[in-house]
Design an enzyme around this catalytic site. Structure first.
Site, PDB file in Angstrom:
ATOM      1  N   HIS A   1      -8.906   2.858  18.619  1.00 28.90           N
ATOM      2  CA  HIS A   1      -8.407   4.001  19.392  1.00 28.90           C
ATOM      3  C   HIS A   1      -9.265   4.278  20.636  1.00 28.90           C
ATOM      4  CE1 HIS A   1      -6.066   4.389  15.868  1.00 28.90           C
ATOM      5  NE2 HIS A   1      -6.729   5.328  15.242  1.00 28.90           N
TER       6      HIS A   1
ATOM      7  N   LYS B   1     -16.671  12.611  12.927  1.00 27.58           N
ATOM      8  CA  LYS B   1     -16.041  13.441  11.895  1.00 27.58           C
ATOM      9  C   LYS B   1     -16.925  14.668  11.698  1.00 27.58           C
ATOM     10  CE  LYS B   1     -12.928  10.263  10.416  1.00 27.58           C
ATOM     11  NZ  LYS B   1     -11.476  10.462  10.492  1.00 27.58           N
TER      12      LYS B   1
ATOM     13  N   ASP C   1     -13.172   2.106  12.215  1.00 33.28           N
ATOM     14  CA  ASP C   1     -11.982   2.927  11.941  1.00 33.28           C
ATOM     15  C   ASP C   1     -11.358   3.474  13.219  1.00 33.28           C
ATOM     16  OD1 ASP C   1     -10.130   4.388  10.363  1.00 33.28           O
ATOM     17  OD2 ASP C   1     -11.363   6.187  10.526  1.00 33.28           O
TER      18      ASP C   1
ATOM     19  N   LYS D   1      -4.612  -1.355  11.920  1.00 37.53           N
ATOM     20  CA  LYS D   1      -6.028  -1.484  12.205  1.00 37.53           C
ATOM     21  C   LYS D   1      -6.815  -0.937  11.015  1.00 37.53           C
ATOM     22  CE  LYS D   1      -7.587   1.996  12.525  1.00 37.53           C
ATOM     23  NZ  LYS D   1      -7.720   3.355  11.958  1.00 37.53           N
TER      24      LYS D   1
ATOM     25  N   GLY E   1      -0.571   4.582  -0.802  1.00 36.19           N
ATOM     26  CA  GLY E   1      -1.794   4.944  -0.066  1.00 36.19           C
ATOM     27  C   GLY E   1      -1.586   6.096   0.910  1.00 36.19           C
ATOM     28  N   ASP E   2      -2.693   6.491   1.482  1.00 36.39           N
ATOM     29  CA  ASP E   2      -2.732   7.627   2.389  1.00 36.39           C
ATOM     30  C   ASP E   2      -1.817   7.438   3.619  1.00 36.39           C
ATOM     31  OD1 ASP E   2      -4.540  10.074   2.830  1.00 36.39           O
ATOM     32  OD2 ASP E   2      -4.534   9.052   4.778  1.00 36.39           O
TER      33      ASP E   2
ATOM     34  N   GLY F   1       0.853  -1.184   0.000  1.00 32.04           N
ATOM     35  CA  GLY F   1       0.000   0.000   0.000  1.00 32.04           C
ATOM     36  C   GLY F   1       0.891   1.236   0.000  1.00 32.04           C
TER      37      GLY F   1
ATOM     38  N   LYS G   1       1.109   7.256  21.127  1.00 38.13           N
ATOM     39  CA  LYS G   1       1.059   8.697  21.418  1.00 38.13           C
ATOM     40  C   LYS G   1       1.631   8.964  22.808  1.00 38.13           C
ATOM     41  CE  LYS G   1      -2.427  10.048  18.230  1.00 38.13           C
ATOM     42  NZ  LYS G   1      -2.118  11.139  17.354  1.00 38.13           N
TER      43      LYS G   1
HETATM   44  C1  BG6 Z   1      -6.723   6.836  12.009  1.00 34.54           C
HETATM   45  C2  BG6 Z   1      -8.101   6.850  11.424  1.00 34.54           C
HETATM   46  O1  BG6 Z   1      -6.420   5.581  12.556  1.00 34.54           O
HETATM   47  O2  BG6 Z   1      -6.630   7.819  13.021  1.00 34.54           O
HETATM   48  C3  BG6 Z   1      -8.493   8.225  10.944  1.00 34.54           C
HETATM   49  O3  BG6 Z   1      -8.138   5.929  10.353  1.00 34.54           O
HETATM   50  C4  BG6 Z   1      -8.255   9.252  12.014  1.00 34.54           C
HETATM   51  O4  BG6 Z   1      -9.848   8.247  10.516  1.00 34.54           O
HETATM   52  C5  BG6 Z   1      -6.852   9.122  12.557  1.00 34.54           C
HETATM   53  O5  BG6 Z   1      -8.445  10.530  11.431  1.00 34.54           O
HETATM   54  C6  BG6 Z   1      -6.585  10.066  13.707  1.00 34.54           C
HETATM   55  O6  BG6 Z   1      -5.239   9.960  14.039  1.00 34.54           O
HETATM   56  P1  BG6 Z   1      -4.433  11.221  14.556  1.00 34.54           P
HETATM   57  O7  BG6 Z   1      -3.106  10.684  14.927  1.00 34.54           O
HETATM   58  O8  BG6 Z   1      -4.402  12.184  13.420  1.00 34.54           O
HETATM   59  O9  BG6 Z   1      -5.203  11.728  15.717  1.00 34.54           O
END
Ligand code: BG6
Length: 489
Positions: free
Chosen positions: A253, A343, A248, A161, A14-15, A11, A195
């Site tokens: 998280h 979101k 997601d 994940k 990818g993003d 990937g 983090k």
């Molecule tokens: C990612 C999610 O795991 O965490 C995203 O796929 C989310 O949707 C992102 O925006 C948030 O991570 P961070 O580190 O930018 O707070």
């Protein structure tokens, strides 16, 4: 890192690769953490030469304007391939063998699965069929003492994940993984564990004697966890629409944040000690009956989400979820945890608030007490820090009480915020430290909980509630907490 290594990013266009992995590797490089010899290979479908690929990465993130980029980019390579076709993997072996030859030894290989989750099984299958999972090619196998040693030492696999789509697919993925790799080789990534502010939860709770005595249902009224982002789904429509915010963000998280609050003190500050404590906390979350989902779970979708690129016209995918959960341990019995993720919220706030039982009125009833008393807020981001709200006498001749905040800011106290989560996790993978990675039992417990909710949603007949972008989600989310006589902070 003193020994050479190679990171293959499946990937690679990818993003995640573009915005997280490559910038983190670059930052580690600038800090001198990557050592002398390292190779990064992006593996993806589109045709690129090595140079074009490195260029694209530098452009997208604007890292190319950094004076160190060109030097770093020399270590970037590309392998075109389809995830479900062996040919690309065979070509990858040839590339890896060239690196091994150049170094004259088996180089540690990290396979990083940064693709949408529906590709994982195909990639694992082909890693196995191509024998990439076994480490160095036959020409270099003699370098290691035994195959067993070579497997453990030379190949690591990182999996992003969401790990599966539900309990069954997570179990299947785990079974497949464990057939191919040893547990010591597997790094299940949830970057929130990397983090700084999340890691600090263990230090904060267990290295300060003053919090532990009140960290229980005798003192805590409820806990709120908010994961609000002002941004929408950006350019990730196709990926996001296939998963939704529950898979997601909430399954991983959010539940990990909850675990940092609910966990007991680990038996030791060791990989298994900390993982045991996290796993026990998640296992203790009270299951939700699929037929009663609407009583404790609210979902929503922001207005015009279906007009986003990559999103299905009639999509019912949730961009917001709020849950009322309980953790069935003696410490937290009957303390509600209200957790929400959304979101297109009014602002970015990712924080945990511990709301303590208000006793101000025992002495000060006739003078009026602030509606909410002590609240301990751990700000994960932005503006990382910790805030304790206390009640104080307002200055003046009359007795009047008000609330004031005692604030600790990471930025003010420590200057910078340490390293980024992905930098930390990548370093841990290279070092072979699994403490901040998910173990399969914690994932299984979290999927058990979430799968029940997803099942409940599947049988719901009404369409998904829509909320206005820039608001705090659907009206029902307010009701979820207000019916208990509490409010979102
Ligand atoms: C990612 C999610 O795991 O965490 C995203 O796929 C989310 O949707 C992102 O925006 C948030 O991570 P961070 O580190 O930018 O707070």
């Amino acid at each position: 890192m003193n020994s050479p290594f190679v990171t293959v990013i499946f990937g690679g266009t990818g993003d995640l690769a573009q915005h997280k992995l490559i910038p983190s590797l670059f930052s580690l490089f600038k800090q001198g953490e990557l050592g002398q010899e390292f190779f990064i290979i992006g593996f993806a479908r589109r045709p690129f030469t090595d140079t074009e690929y490195a260029h694209m990465l530098g452009d997208v993130t604007e890292l190319h304007s950094d004076s160190k980029w060109a030097e770093f980019a020399k270590n970037i390579y590309y392998q075109q391939g389809l995830f479900d076709e062996l040919a690309g993997y065979e070509a990858l072996i040839r590339k890896l063998n060239v690196f091994d030859k150049k170094i004259g030894a088996c180089i540690t290989r990290l396979f990083y699965l940064a693709t949408p989750p529906d590709n994982y099984l195909a990639i694992l299958e082909n890693l196995k069929n191509s024998k990439l999972s076994e480490g160095c090619g036959p020409a270099f196998a003699k370098v290691t003492a035994s195959k067993q040693e070579s497997v453990g030492k030379w190949v690591r696999i990182a999996i992003e994940k969401p790990f599966g789509r539900d309990l069954d697919t997570a179990k299947e993925l785990d079974m497949r993984l464990s057939e191919i790799f040893e547990e010591e080789q597997i790094y299940r990534v949830d970057h929130y564990l990397g983090k700084e502010t999340v890691q600090n939860m263990i230090a904060f709770r267990f290295a300060n004697n003053i919090f532990e005595p009140v960290w229980n249902n005798n003192y805590i009224d409820h806990v709120q966890i908010t994961f609000a982002q002002d941004e929408g789904i950006e350019k990730r429509g196709k990926f996001f629409d296939g998963v939704g915010i529950m898979r997601d963000v909430a399954q991983n998280h959010l539940l990990q944040l909850l675990a940092t609050v609910a966990m007991e003190q680990p038996a030791s500050f060791s990989k298994e000690g900390v993982r045991d404590a996290r796993a026990e906390a998640i296992k203790a979350i009270r299951p939700i009956d699929p037929n009663e989902v609407s009583q404790s779970i609210v979902r929503g979708q922001y207005k015009d989400y279906t007009a986003e690129a990559g999103v299905a016209e009639n999509s019912q995918t949730e961009t917001y979820v709020a849950m009322k959960l309980f953790v069935d341990t003696p410490r937290f019995q009957d303390v509600p945890f209200y957790v929400r993720a959304g979101k297109k919220m009014p602002k970015e706030v990712i924080e945990i608030s511990i709301v303590f039982i208000q006793t101000c009125h025992l002495l000060f009833k006739e003078y009026g007490c602030p509606e909410i008393g002590n609240v301990l807020t751990i700000r994960i981001q932005p503006d990382e820090g910790i805030k304790l709200r206390v009640i104080a006498k307002q200055p003046g001749g009359k007795v009047a009480l008000g609330a004031v905040d005692m604030n600790f800011s990471y930025h003010q106290a420590f200057g910078n915020h340490g390293i980024d989560a992905y930098e930390k996790l990548l370093m841990d993978i290279f070092k072979g430290d699994q403490m901040l990675f998910n173990r399969s039992d914690e994932l299984e417990s979290s999927w058990k909980l979430i799968s029940h909710i997803l099942k409940g949603w599947e049988s719901e007949k009404s369409g998904i509630p829509v909320y206005e972008p820039g608001t705090w989600g659907p009206e029902l989310a307010k009701k979820l907490i207000e019916k208990d006589g509490k409010k979102w902070l």
